[in-house]
Design a protein around this motif. Structure first.
Motif, PDB file in Angstrom:
ATOM      1  N   TRP A   1     -38.008   8.986  79.342  1.00 58.01           N
ATOM      2  CA  TRP A   1     -38.079   7.936  78.323  1.00 58.01           C
ATOM      3  C   TRP A   1     -36.707   7.256  78.248  1.00 58.01           C
ATOM      4  O   TRP A   1     -35.675   7.942  78.207  1.00 58.01           O
ATOM      5  N   PHE A   2     -36.742   5.940  78.217  1.00 58.12           N
ATOM      6  CA  PHE A   2     -35.544   5.141  78.044  1.00 58.12           C
ATOM      7  C   PHE A   2     -35.798   4.177  76.893  1.00 58.12           C
ATOM      8  O   PHE A   2     -36.938   3.980  76.467  1.00 58.12           O
ATOM      9  N   ARG A   3     -34.744   3.561  76.411  1.00 57.11           N
ATOM     10  CA  ARG A   3     -34.901   2.548  75.376  1.00 57.11           C
ATOM     11  C   ARG A   3     -33.893   1.433  75.601  1.00 57.11           C
ATOM     12  O   ARG A   3     -32.843   1.639  76.202  1.00 57.11           O
ATOM     13  N   GLN A   4     -34.262   0.267  75.092  1.00 59.59           N
ATOM     14  CA  GLN A   4     -33.381  -0.892  75.217  1.00 59.59           C
ATOM     15  C   GLN A   4     -33.429  -1.697  73.934  1.00 59.59           C
ATOM     16  O   GLN A   4     -34.488  -2.203  73.545  1.00 59.59           O
ATOM     17  N   ALA A   5     -32.283  -1.799  73.293  1.00 61.60           N
ATOM     18  CA  ALA A   5     -32.138  -2.605  72.093  1.00 61.60           C
ATOM     19  C   ALA A   5     -31.688  -4.009  72.497  1.00 61.60           C
ATOM     20  O   ALA A   5     -31.103  -4.193  73.572  1.00 61.60           O
ATOM     21  N   PRO A   6     -31.923  -5.008  71.650  1.00 58.79           N
ATOM     22  CA  PRO A   6     -31.519  -6.380  71.983  1.00 58.79           C
ATOM     23  C   PRO A   6     -30.032  -6.469  72.286  1.00 58.79           C
ATOM     24  O   PRO A   6     -29.194  -5.959  71.545  1.00 58.79           O
ATOM     25  N   GLY A   7     -29.709  -7.099  73.414  1.00 55.60           N
ATOM     26  CA  GLY A   7     -28.325  -7.283  73.789  1.00 55.60           C
ATOM     27  C   GLY A   7     -27.645  -6.072  74.378  1.00 55.60           C
ATOM     28  O   GLY A   7     -26.443  -6.099  74.644  1.00 55.60           O
TER      29      GLY A   7
ATOM     30  N   PRO B   1     -32.024   3.635  61.816  1.00 56.57           N
ATOM     31  CA  PRO B   1     -32.093   2.227  62.226  1.00 56.57           C
ATOM     32  C   PRO B   1     -31.562   1.993  63.637  1.00 56.57           C
ATOM     33  O   PRO B   1     -32.086   1.132  64.357  1.00 56.57           O
ATOM     34  N   GLU B   2     -30.590   2.773  64.059  1.00 52.13           N
ATOM     35  CA  GLU B   2     -30.042   2.588  65.411  1.00 52.13           C
ATOM     36  C   GLU B   2     -30.974   3.081  66.517  1.00 52.13           C
ATOM     37  O   GLU B   2     -30.693   2.892  67.696  1.00 52.13           O
ATOM     38  N   ASP B   3     -32.095   3.688  66.148  1.00 52.80           N
ATOM     39  CA  ASP B   3     -33.125   4.045  67.123  1.00 52.80           C
ATOM     40  C   ASP B   3     -34.038   2.866  67.441  1.00 52.80           C
ATOM     41  O   ASP B   3     -34.886   2.959  68.332  1.00 52.80           O
ATOM     42  N   THR B   4     -33.878   1.769  66.721  1.00 51.34           N
ATOM     43  CA  THR B   4     -34.696   0.584  66.952  1.00 51.34           C
ATOM     44  C   THR B   4     -34.479   0.056  68.364  1.00 51.34           C
ATOM     45  O   THR B   4     -33.345  -0.198  68.774  1.00 51.34           O
ATOM     46  N   ALA B   5     -35.569  -0.085  69.108  1.00 50.86           N
ATOM     47  CA  ALA B   5     -35.492  -0.528  70.500  1.00 50.86           C
ATOM     48  C   ALA B   5     -36.904  -0.625  71.062  1.00 50.86           C
ATOM     49  O   ALA B   5     -37.867  -0.165  70.431  1.00 50.86           O
ATOM     50  N   VAL B   6     -37.003  -1.186  72.250  1.00 54.83           N
ATOM     51  CA  VAL B   6     -38.216  -1.060  73.035  1.00 54.83           C
ATOM     52  C   VAL B   6     -38.076   0.213  73.868  1.00 54.83           C
ATOM     53  O   VAL B   6     -37.072   0.405  74.553  1.00 54.83           O
ATOM     54  N   TYR B   7     -39.065   1.073  73.765  1.00 54.30           N
ATOM     55  CA  TYR B   7     -39.057   2.345  74.472  1.00 54.30           C
ATOM     56  C   TYR B   7     -39.942   2.257  75.717  1.00 54.30           C
ATOM     57  O   TYR B   7     -41.085   1.787  75.641  1.00 54.30           O
ATOM     58  N   TYR B   8     -39.392   2.717  76.831  1.00 53.37           N
ATOM     59  CA  TYR B   8     -40.088   2.685  78.108  1.00 53.37           C
ATOM     60  C   TYR B   8     -40.231   4.091  78.659  1.00 53.37           C
ATOM     61  O   TYR B   8     -39.294   4.899  78.575  1.00 53.37           O
ATOM     62  N   CYS B   9     -41.382   4.366  79.259  1.00 54.69           N
ATOM     63  CA  CYS B   9     -41.499   5.588  80.033  1.00 54.69           C
ATOM     64  C   CYS B   9     -41.395   5.231  81.514  1.00 54.69           C
ATOM     65  O   CYS B   9     -41.696   4.103  81.924  1.00 54.69           O
ATOM     66  N   ALA B  10     -40.955   6.199  82.282  1.00 55.93           N
ATOM     67  CA  ALA B  10     -40.718   5.970  83.699  1.00 55.93           C
ATOM     68  C   ALA B  10     -40.945   7.265  84.462  1.00 55.93           C
ATOM     69  O   ALA B  10     -40.849   8.356  83.897  1.00 55.93           O
ATOM     70  N   VAL B  11     -41.227   7.138  85.758  1.00 56.34           N
ATOM     71  CA  VAL B  11     -41.458   8.300  86.603  1.00 56.34           C
ATOM     72  C   VAL B  11     -40.485   8.285  87.774  1.00 56.34           C
ATOM     73  O   VAL B  11     -40.181   7.236  88.342  1.00 56.34           O
ATOM     74  N   ARG B  12     -39.966   9.471  88.048  1.00 52.01           N
ATOM     75  CA  ARG B  12     -39.080   9.644  89.187  1.00 52.01           C
ATOM     76  C   ARG B  12     -39.766  10.586  90.162  1.00 52.01           C
ATOM     77  O   ARG B  12     -40.182  11.687  89.772  1.00 52.01           O
ATOM     78  N   ARG B  13     -39.908  10.175  91.421  1.00 53.30           N
ATOM     79  CA  ARG B  13     -40.719  10.913  92.384  1.00 53.30           C
ATOM     80  C   ARG B  13     -39.952  12.014  93.092  1.00 53.30           C
ATOM     81  O   ARG B  13     -40.181  12.278  94.267  1.00 53.30           O
TER      82      ARG B  13
END
Length: 123
Positions: free
Chosen positions: A35-41, A87-99
């Motif tokens: 799981w990764f996350r990306q906040a604006p900017g 509040p600092e957890d606010t972000a878009v959360y992405y899941c990803a797979v590593r093979r």
């Protein structure tokens, strides 16, 4: 591998959310899910990772003790339980797979990504 993330939403500080990431398309016994996350900017940052088989969970220091990553192999689904949200957890959360069966905190070490789910924590 196709990944479908869900479970984001709006929650007050101190609250909880559970994110899900459903995987399809291949068998995953030697994969790592992250799981990764990306906040604006900001750059995309590592949150947590888990091996599909065997032991091993890994967390960013910022979420240790608050977030828990688990998996359900029968459902090909990985979860991220997020408690004591800030509040600092606010972000878009992405899941990803590593093979490969070796976790990494580097985003470009992951091969496939889900579409992201928005988590907003109000103060």
């Amino acid at each position: 591998v196709q990944l479908q993330a869900s479970g984001g939403g709006l929650v007050q500080a101190g609250g909880s959310l559970r994110l899900s990431c459903a995987a399809s398309g291949r068998t995953f016994s030697s994969y790592v899910m992250g799981w990764f996350r990306q906040a604006p900017g900001k750059e995309r940052e590592f949150v947590a990772a888990i091996r599909w088989s065997g032991a091993g969970t890994y967390y960013a220091d910022s979420v240790k003790g608050r977030f828990t990553i688990t998996r359900d192999n029968a459902k090909n689904t990985v979860y991220l339980q997020m408690n004591s949200l800030k509040p600092e957890d606010t972000a878009v959360y992405y899941c990803a797979v590593r093979r490969v069966n070796y976790p990494s905190q580097v985003a470009n070490h992951y091969d496939s990504w889900g579409q992201g789910t928005q988590v907003t924590v109000s103060s």
